[in-house]
Design a protein around this motif. Sequence first.
Motif, mmCIF file in Angstrom:
data_model
loop_
_atom_site.group_PDB
_atom_site.id
_atom_site.type_symbol
_atom_site.label_atom_id
_atom_site.label_comp_id
_atom_site.label_asym_id
_atom_site.label_seq_id
_atom_site.Cartn_x
_atom_site.Cartn_y
_atom_site.Cartn_z
ATOM 1 N N THR A 49 51.922 47.721 38.390
ATOM 2 C CA THR A 49 52.480 46.582 39.116
ATOM 3 C C THR A 49 51.502 45.418 39.228
ATOM 4 O O THR A 49 51.906 44.289 39.499
ATOM 5 C CB THR A 49 52.944 47.009 40.525
ATOM 6 O OG1 THR A 49 51.868 47.698 41.176
ATOM 7 C CG2 THR A 49 54.154 47.942 40.432
ATOM 8 N N VAL A 50 50.211 45.690 39.035
ATOM 9 C CA VAL A 50 49.180 44.649 38.979
ATOM 10 C C VAL A 50 48.316 44.964 37.770
ATOM 11 O O VAL A 50 47.933 46.117 37.557
ATOM 12 C CB VAL A 50 48.310 44.630 40.263
ATOM 13 C CG1 VAL A 50 47.168 43.632 40.140
ATOM 14 C CG2 VAL A 50 49.149 44.352 41.499
ATOM 15 N N ILE A 60 36.299 42.425 33.653
ATOM 16 C CA ILE A 60 36.862 43.416 34.573
ATOM 17 C C ILE A 60 38.354 43.563 34.330
ATOM 18 O O ILE A 60 39.065 42.577 34.109
ATOM 19 C CB ILE A 60 36.598 42.999 36.036
ATOM 20 C CG1 ILE A 60 35.094 43.057 36.321
ATOM 21 C CG2 ILE A 60 37.372 43.878 37.016
ATOM 22 C CD1 ILE A 60 34.696 42.511 37.674
ATOM 23 N N TRP A 61 38.804 44.807 34.418
ATOM 24 C CA TRP A 61 40.224 45.118 34.444
ATOM 25 C C TRP A 61 40.510 45.682 35.828
ATOM 26 O O TRP A 61 39.959 46.713 36.206
ATOM 27 C CB TRP A 61 40.578 46.119 33.352
ATOM 28 C CG TRP A 61 42.009 46.584 33.383
ATOM 29 C CD1 TRP A 61 43.099 45.857 33.749
ATOM 30 C CD2 TRP A 61 42.499 47.870 33.016
ATOM 31 N NE1 TRP A 61 44.245 46.614 33.636
ATOM 32 C CE2 TRP A 61 43.896 47.860 33.177
ATOM 33 C CE3 TRP A 61 41.894 49.034 32.553
ATOM 34 C CZ2 TRP A 61 44.699 48.969 32.909
ATOM 35 C CZ3 TRP A 61 42.699 50.132 32.281
ATOM 36 C CH2 TRP A 61 44.081 50.097 32.457
ATOM 37 N N HIS A 62 41.323 44.993 36.603
ATOM 38 C CA HIS A 62 41.705 45.439 37.948
ATOM 39 C C HIS A 62 43.204 45.669 37.926
ATOM 40 O O HIS A 62 43.970 44.793 37.510
ATOM 41 C CB HIS A 62 41.322 44.375 38.986
ATOM 42 C CG HIS A 62 41.531 44.813 40.389
ATOM 43 N ND1 HIS A 62 42.114 44.005 41.328
ATOM 44 C CD2 HIS A 62 41.236 45.968 41.038
ATOM 45 C CE1 HIS A 62 42.160 44.633 42.481
ATOM 46 N NE2 HIS A 62 41.641 45.839 42.317
ATOM 47 N N LYS A 83 39.602 49.953 38.902
ATOM 48 C CA LYS A 83 38.789 48.839 38.423
ATOM 49 C C LYS A 83 37.900 49.354 37.298
ATOM 50 O O LYS A 83 37.229 50.372 37.441
ATOM 51 C CB LYS A 83 37.921 48.302 39.565
ATOM 52 C CG LYS A 83 36.986 47.183 39.173
ATOM 53 C CD LYS A 83 36.170 46.737 40.376
ATOM 54 C CE LYS A 83 35.234 45.602 40.063
ATOM 55 N NZ LYS A 83 34.506 45.169 41.268
ATOM 56 N N ALA A 84 37.943 48.657 36.183
ATOM 57 C CA ALA A 84 37.086 48.992 35.046
ATOM 58 C C ALA A 84 36.201 47.796 34.741
ATOM 59 O O ALA A 84 36.650 46.653 34.810
ATOM 60 C CB ALA A 84 37.935 49.338 33.831
ATOM 61 N N SER A 102 39.480 51.846 43.205
ATOM 62 C CA SER A 102 39.150 50.665 44.007
ATOM 63 C C SER A 102 40.247 50.415 45.027
ATOM 64 O O SER A 102 41.247 51.134 45.082
ATOM 65 C CB SER A 102 38.980 49.430 43.104
ATOM 66 O OG SER A 102 40.237 48.926 42.687
ATOM 67 N N ASP A 103 40.051 49.357 45.798
ATOM 68 C CA ASP A 103 41.105 48.904 46.702
ATOM 69 C C ASP A 103 41.744 47.655 46.095
ATOM 70 O O ASP A 103 41.374 47.212 45.000
ATOM 71 C CB ASP A 103 40.578 48.671 48.121
ATOM 72 C CG ASP A 103 39.541 47.559 48.225
ATOM 73 O OD1 ASP A 103 39.407 46.733 47.287
ATOM 74 O OD2 ASP A 103 38.855 47.499 49.265
#
Length: 168
Positions: A49-50, A60-62, A83-84, A102-103
Amino acid sequence: MSGKMTVKVDGQELILERIFKAPKELVFQAFSSAEHLRQWWGPRGWELTVCHIDFRPGGIWHYCMTCKDESQGECYGQESWGKAIYDLIEQPDQIVYTDYFSDADGNVMENLPGSRIETLFRDHEGGTKLISRAYFDSEEALKNVLEMGMEQGITQTWDRLEEHLERA
Protein backbone atom coordinates in the motif's frame (compact mmCIF):
# COMPACT_ATOMS: atom_id res chain seq x y z
CA MET A 1 5.25 -23.11 -11.04
CA SER A 2 8.60 -22.82 -12.81
CA GLY A 3 10.55 -24.00 -9.87
CA LYS A 4 10.24 -24.90 -6.27
CA MET A 5 12.07 -22.66 -3.85
CA THR A 6 14.95 -24.29 -2.03
CA VAL A 7 15.69 -23.10 1.49
CA LYS A 8 18.94 -23.63 3.34
CA VAL A 9 19.99 -22.34 6.75
CA ASP A 10 23.73 -22.18 7.35
CA GLY A 11 24.51 -20.71 10.77
CA GLN A 12 23.25 -17.13 10.59
CA GLU A 13 22.68 -17.18 6.82
CA LEU A 14 19.42 -17.96 5.02
CA ILE A 15 19.86 -19.03 1.37
CA LEU A 16 16.86 -19.13 -0.96
CA GLU A 17 16.95 -20.22 -4.61
CA ARG A 18 14.32 -20.55 -7.31
CA ILE A 19 14.18 -20.78 -11.10
CA PHE A 20 11.86 -18.42 -13.00
CA LYS A 21 10.88 -18.76 -16.69
CA ALA A 22 11.68 -15.15 -17.47
CA PRO A 23 14.79 -13.29 -18.66
CA LYS A 24 16.99 -12.00 -15.86
CA GLU A 25 16.57 -8.41 -17.07
CA LEU A 26 12.81 -8.67 -16.39
CA VAL A 27 13.30 -10.40 -13.03
CA PHE A 28 15.77 -7.67 -12.06
CA GLN A 29 13.24 -4.96 -13.08
CA ALA A 30 10.62 -6.65 -10.92
CA PHE A 31 12.87 -5.97 -7.90
CA SER A 32 13.89 -2.44 -8.90
CA SER A 33 10.75 -0.46 -9.71
CA ALA A 34 7.68 0.51 -7.70
CA GLU A 35 5.43 -0.30 -10.66
CA HIS A 36 6.56 -3.93 -10.57
CA LEU A 37 6.89 -4.30 -6.79
CA ARG A 38 3.31 -3.15 -6.19
CA GLN A 39 2.10 -6.08 -8.29
CA TRP A 40 3.76 -8.91 -6.36
CA TRP A 41 5.62 -8.00 -3.16
CA GLY A 42 4.25 -9.68 -0.04
CA PRO A 43 2.46 -12.90 0.85
CA ARG A 44 -0.99 -13.76 -0.48
CA GLY A 45 -3.73 -11.50 0.85
CA TRP A 46 -1.32 -8.62 1.45
CA GLU A 47 -0.88 -5.54 -0.75
CA LEU A 48 1.97 -3.10 -1.01
CA THR A 49 0.00 0.00 0.00
CA VAL A 50 3.07 2.26 0.31
CA CYS A 51 6.11 1.92 -1.95
CA HIS A 52 8.69 4.72 -2.07
CA ILE A 53 11.84 3.59 -3.84
CA ASP A 54 15.06 5.45 -4.59
CA PHE A 55 16.84 2.68 -6.50
CA ARG A 56 20.51 3.60 -6.34
CA PRO A 57 23.42 2.82 -4.00
CA GLY A 58 22.67 4.73 -0.80
CA GLY A 59 19.01 5.00 -1.79
CA ILE A 60 16.12 3.82 0.36
CA TRP A 61 13.09 1.67 -0.29
CA HIS A 62 10.39 2.34 2.33
CA TYR A 63 7.24 0.27 2.06
CA CYS A 64 4.15 -0.96 3.84
CA MET A 65 2.39 -4.27 3.33
CA THR A 66 -1.25 -4.29 4.46
CA CYS A 67 -3.39 -7.40 4.93
CA LYS A 68 -6.46 -7.02 2.71
CA ASP A 69 -7.76 -10.58 3.11
CA GLU A 70 -10.57 -10.84 5.68
CA SER A 71 -10.12 -14.62 5.84
CA GLN A 72 -6.74 -14.08 7.54
CA GLY A 73 -8.56 -13.27 10.78
CA GLU A 74 -6.58 -11.13 13.20
CA CYS A 75 -4.08 -10.23 10.48
CA TYR A 76 -6.79 -8.44 8.47
CA GLY A 77 -5.99 -4.72 8.35
CA GLN A 78 -2.57 -5.24 9.90
CA GLU A 79 0.36 -3.27 8.49
CA SER A 80 3.96 -4.38 8.21
CA TRP A 81 6.48 -1.64 7.43
CA GLY A 82 9.93 -2.21 6.02
CA LYS A 83 12.95 -0.19 5.03
CA ALA A 84 15.81 -1.22 2.78
CA ILE A 85 19.02 0.71 2.22
CA TYR A 86 20.75 -0.16 -1.05
CA ASP A 87 24.48 -0.83 -0.82
CA LEU A 88 25.31 -2.17 -4.29
CA ILE A 89 23.44 -2.40 -7.57
CA GLU A 90 24.92 -4.16 -10.59
CA GLN A 91 22.19 -4.24 -13.22
CA PRO A 92 20.98 -6.90 -14.13
CA ASP A 93 23.08 -9.23 -11.97
CA GLN A 94 22.96 -8.22 -8.32
CA ILE A 95 21.26 -6.08 -5.67
CA VAL A 96 22.74 -5.83 -2.17
CA TYR A 97 20.86 -4.06 0.58
CA THR A 98 20.30 -3.96 4.31
CA ASP A 99 16.72 -4.78 5.24
CA TYR A 100 14.96 -3.64 8.40
CA PHE A 101 11.54 -3.66 9.98
CA SER A 102 10.51 -0.03 10.38
CA ASP A 103 7.65 2.22 11.35
CA ALA A 104 5.61 4.48 9.08
CA ASP A 105 8.20 7.26 9.45
CA GLY A 106 11.07 4.98 8.38
CA ASN A 107 12.53 4.58 11.87
CA VAL A 108 14.22 1.18 12.25
CA MET A 109 12.58 -1.15 14.76
CA GLU A 110 15.59 -2.02 16.92
CA ASN A 111 13.73 -4.87 18.66
CA LEU A 112 13.32 -6.80 15.40
CA PRO A 113 16.22 -8.34 13.46
CA GLY A 114 17.56 -6.73 10.33
CA SER A 115 19.60 -8.51 7.68
CA ARG A 116 22.02 -7.85 4.85
CA ILE A 117 20.62 -9.35 1.66
CA GLU A 118 22.42 -10.23 -1.55
CA THR A 119 20.00 -10.91 -4.39
CA LEU A 120 21.66 -12.53 -7.37
CA PHE A 121 20.15 -12.95 -10.85
CA ARG A 122 21.73 -15.69 -12.99
CA ASP A 123 20.89 -16.86 -16.51
CA HIS A 124 19.60 -20.43 -16.29
CA GLU A 125 18.38 -22.53 -19.24
CA GLY A 126 16.47 -19.69 -20.90
CA GLY A 127 15.22 -18.35 -17.59
CA THR A 128 16.62 -16.90 -14.39
CA LYS A 129 17.95 -18.47 -11.25
CA LEU A 130 17.20 -16.13 -8.36
CA ILE A 131 19.45 -16.53 -5.33
CA SER A 132 18.85 -14.62 -2.11
CA ARG A 133 21.45 -14.77 0.66
CA ALA A 134 20.31 -13.10 3.88
CA TYR A 135 22.90 -12.59 6.61
CA PHE A 136 21.66 -12.02 10.15
CA ASP A 137 23.61 -10.75 13.18
CA SER A 138 23.17 -14.09 14.95
CA GLU A 139 21.67 -17.55 14.58
CA GLU A 140 19.08 -16.47 17.16
CA ALA A 141 18.01 -13.49 15.00
CA LEU A 142 17.55 -15.80 12.01
CA LYS A 143 15.61 -18.27 14.16
CA ASN A 144 13.32 -15.44 15.30
CA VAL A 145 12.35 -14.39 11.76
CA LEU A 146 11.80 -18.00 10.72
CA GLU A 147 9.46 -18.43 13.71
CA MET A 148 7.59 -15.29 12.55
CA GLY A 149 6.69 -17.16 9.32
CA MET A 150 9.34 -15.71 7.03
CA GLU A 151 9.80 -18.90 4.96
CA GLN A 152 6.07 -19.20 4.22
CA GLY A 153 5.85 -15.47 3.48
CA ILE A 154 8.77 -15.53 1.04
CA THR A 155 7.45 -18.66 -0.67
CA GLN A 156 4.09 -16.96 -1.29
CA THR A 157 5.82 -13.73 -2.33
CA TRP A 158 7.97 -15.54 -4.91
CA ASP A 159 4.87 -17.43 -6.12
CA ARG A 160 3.27 -14.03 -6.72
CA LEU A 161 6.48 -12.87 -8.45
CA GLU A 162 6.25 -15.82 -10.83
CA GLU A 163 2.60 -14.99 -11.61
CA HIS A 164 3.57 -11.35 -12.21
CA LEU A 165 6.42 -12.32 -14.54
CA GLU A 166 4.04 -14.48 -16.58
CA ARG A 167 1.78 -11.42 -17.09
CA ALA A 168 4.61 -8.91 -17.71
